[in-house]
Design a protein around this motif. Structure first.
Motif, PDB file in Angstrom:
ATOM      1  N   UNK A  79      84.384  68.728  34.634  1.00  0.00           N
ATOM      2  CA  UNK A  79      84.318  69.238  36.001  1.00  0.00           C
ATOM      3  C   UNK A  79      85.732  69.409  36.514  1.00  0.00           C
ATOM      4  N   UNK A  80      85.872  70.198  37.540  1.00  0.00           N
ATOM      5  CA  UNK A  80      87.161  70.402  38.194  1.00  0.00           C
ATOM      6  C   UNK A  80      87.069  69.835  39.595  1.00  0.00           C
ATOM      7  N   UNK A  81      88.052  69.044  39.963  1.00  0.00           N
ATOM      8  CA  UNK A  81      88.069  68.308  41.212  1.00  0.00           C
ATOM      9  C   UNK A  81      89.185  68.852  42.076  1.00  0.00           C
ATOM     10  N   UNK A  82      88.896  69.079  43.343  1.00  0.00           N
ATOM     11  CA  UNK A  82      89.911  69.566  44.261  1.00  0.00           C
ATOM     12  C   UNK A  82      89.523  69.174  45.673  1.00  0.00           C
ATOM     13  N   UNK A  83      90.497  68.821  46.488  1.00  0.00           N
ATOM     14  CA  UNK A  83      90.249  68.462  47.887  1.00  0.00           C
ATOM     15  C   UNK A  83      89.203  67.357  48.010  1.00  0.00           C
ATOM     16  N   UNK A  84      89.299  66.351  47.137  1.00  0.00           N
ATOM     17  CA  UNK A  84      88.421  65.175  47.169  1.00  0.00           C
ATOM     18  C   UNK A  84      86.959  65.464  46.854  1.00  0.00           C
ATOM     19  N   UNK A  85      86.675  66.585  46.197  1.00  0.00           N
ATOM     20  CA  UNK A  85      85.291  66.860  45.822  1.00  0.00           C
ATOM     21  C   UNK A  85      85.225  67.729  44.573  1.00  0.00           C
ATOM     22  N   UNK A  86      84.065  67.677  43.932  1.00  0.00           N
ATOM     23  CA  UNK A  86      83.812  68.491  42.747  1.00  0.00           C
ATOM     24  C   UNK A  86      83.698  69.950  43.170  1.00  0.00           C
ATOM     25  N   UNK A  87      84.445  70.815  42.510  1.00  0.00           N
ATOM     26  CA  UNK A  87      84.422  72.247  42.828  1.00  0.00           C
ATOM     27  C   UNK A  87      83.619  73.052  41.807  1.00  0.00           C
ATOM     28  N   UNK A  88      83.753  72.712  40.530  1.00  0.00           N
ATOM     29  CA  UNK A  88      83.059  73.437  39.469  1.00  0.00           C
ATOM     30  C   UNK A  88      82.647  72.463  38.377  1.00  0.00           C
ATOM     31  N   UNK A  89      81.647  72.851  37.603  1.00  0.00           N
ATOM     32  CA  UNK A  89      81.224  72.088  36.438  1.00  0.00           C
ATOM     33  C   UNK A  89      81.455  72.946  35.207  1.00  0.00           C
ATOM     34  N   UNK A  90      81.818  72.302  34.117  1.00  0.00           N
ATOM     35  CA  UNK A  90      82.071  72.989  32.856  1.00  0.00           C
ATOM     36  C   UNK A  90      80.896  72.715  31.935  1.00  0.00           C
ATOM     37  N   UNK A  91      80.261  73.781  31.461  1.00  0.00           N
ATOM     38  CA  UNK A  91      79.059  73.614  30.655  1.00  0.00           C
ATOM     39  C   UNK A  91      79.129  74.424  29.368  1.00  0.00           C
ATOM     40  N   UNK A  92      78.298  74.007  28.430  1.00  0.00           N
ATOM     41  CA  UNK A  92      77.980  74.825  27.257  1.00  0.00           C
ATOM     42  C   UNK A  92      76.525  75.234  27.440  1.00  0.00           C
ATOM     43  N   UNK A 107      81.063  76.858  36.193  1.00  0.00           N
ATOM     44  CA  UNK A 107      79.985  77.129  37.138  1.00  0.00           C
ATOM     45  C   UNK A 107      80.354  76.530  38.489  1.00  0.00           C
ATOM     46  N   UNK A 108      80.409  77.329  39.540  1.00  0.00           N
ATOM     47  CA  UNK A 108      80.706  76.784  40.870  1.00  0.00           C
ATOM     48  C   UNK A 108      79.673  75.730  41.281  1.00  0.00           C
ATOM     49  N   UNK A 109      80.130  74.738  42.020  1.00  0.00           N
ATOM     50  CA  UNK A 109      79.290  73.629  42.460  1.00  0.00           C
ATOM     51  C   UNK A 109      78.003  74.134  43.115  1.00  0.00           C
ATOM     52  N   UNK A 110      78.107  75.051  44.064  1.00  0.00           N
ATOM     53  CA  UNK A 110      76.928  75.523  44.795  1.00  0.00           C
ATOM     54  C   UNK A 110      75.917  76.198  43.879  1.00  0.00           C
TER      55      UNK A 110
END
Length: 133
Positions: A79-92, A107-110
């Motif tokens: 996952x990618x973390x920014x501004x104290x929260x998860x922003x994106x998840x990395x998937x296969x 994949x964006x968090x939303x």
């Protein structure tokens, strides 16, 4: 999911047999009947790999709406973390419809939240199984 009488019913994949197969090869695993995206990120920080139940529509480009949750599984490995929260998840996602949505798809968090059914399972290398759940 609840039936018409309001009773909780199981549906979809039964994960424990898959975890059992992993354990037969020396890989520790655990099934999570309820799981949040923040839980996924915490599990990843312990060295786990997470198999999450998501809509197969996660394999479509961002402009395509997500109309349901679950029914498909993907490997979440970062996952990618920014501004104290998860922003994106990395998937296969081997069945992603486009190359950028298959291996190491970002994949964006939303979008992940819209597709995520709130359940899955995790695997750890032997000696890294420090889980709660």
């Amino acid at each position: 999911m609840h039936n018409k009488q309001g009773e909780l019913v199981n549906f979809g994949w039964i994960y424990q047999p898959l975890v059992d197969v992993g354990q037969s090869y020396g890989i520790k695993g655990h099934v999570y009947k309820t799981l949040s995206i923040e839980d996924i990120c915490s599990l990843l920080l312990t060295g786990a790999l997470v198999i999450a139940s998501v809509s197969d529509e996660i394999g479509e480009r961002n402009g395509t709406p997500i109309t349901h949750k679950g029914g498909h599984v993907v490997l979440v490995h970062g996952f990618e973390w920014s501004h104290q929260e998860c922003q994106t998840l990395l998937i296969h996602n081997s069945s992603g419809r486009f190359p950028e949505l298959q291996e190491n798809a970002v994949i964006p968090y939303d979008r992940f939240a819209a597709a995520f059914a709130g359940r899955g399972f995790a695997f750890w290398s032997v000696g890294k199984n420090d889980r709660s759940g």
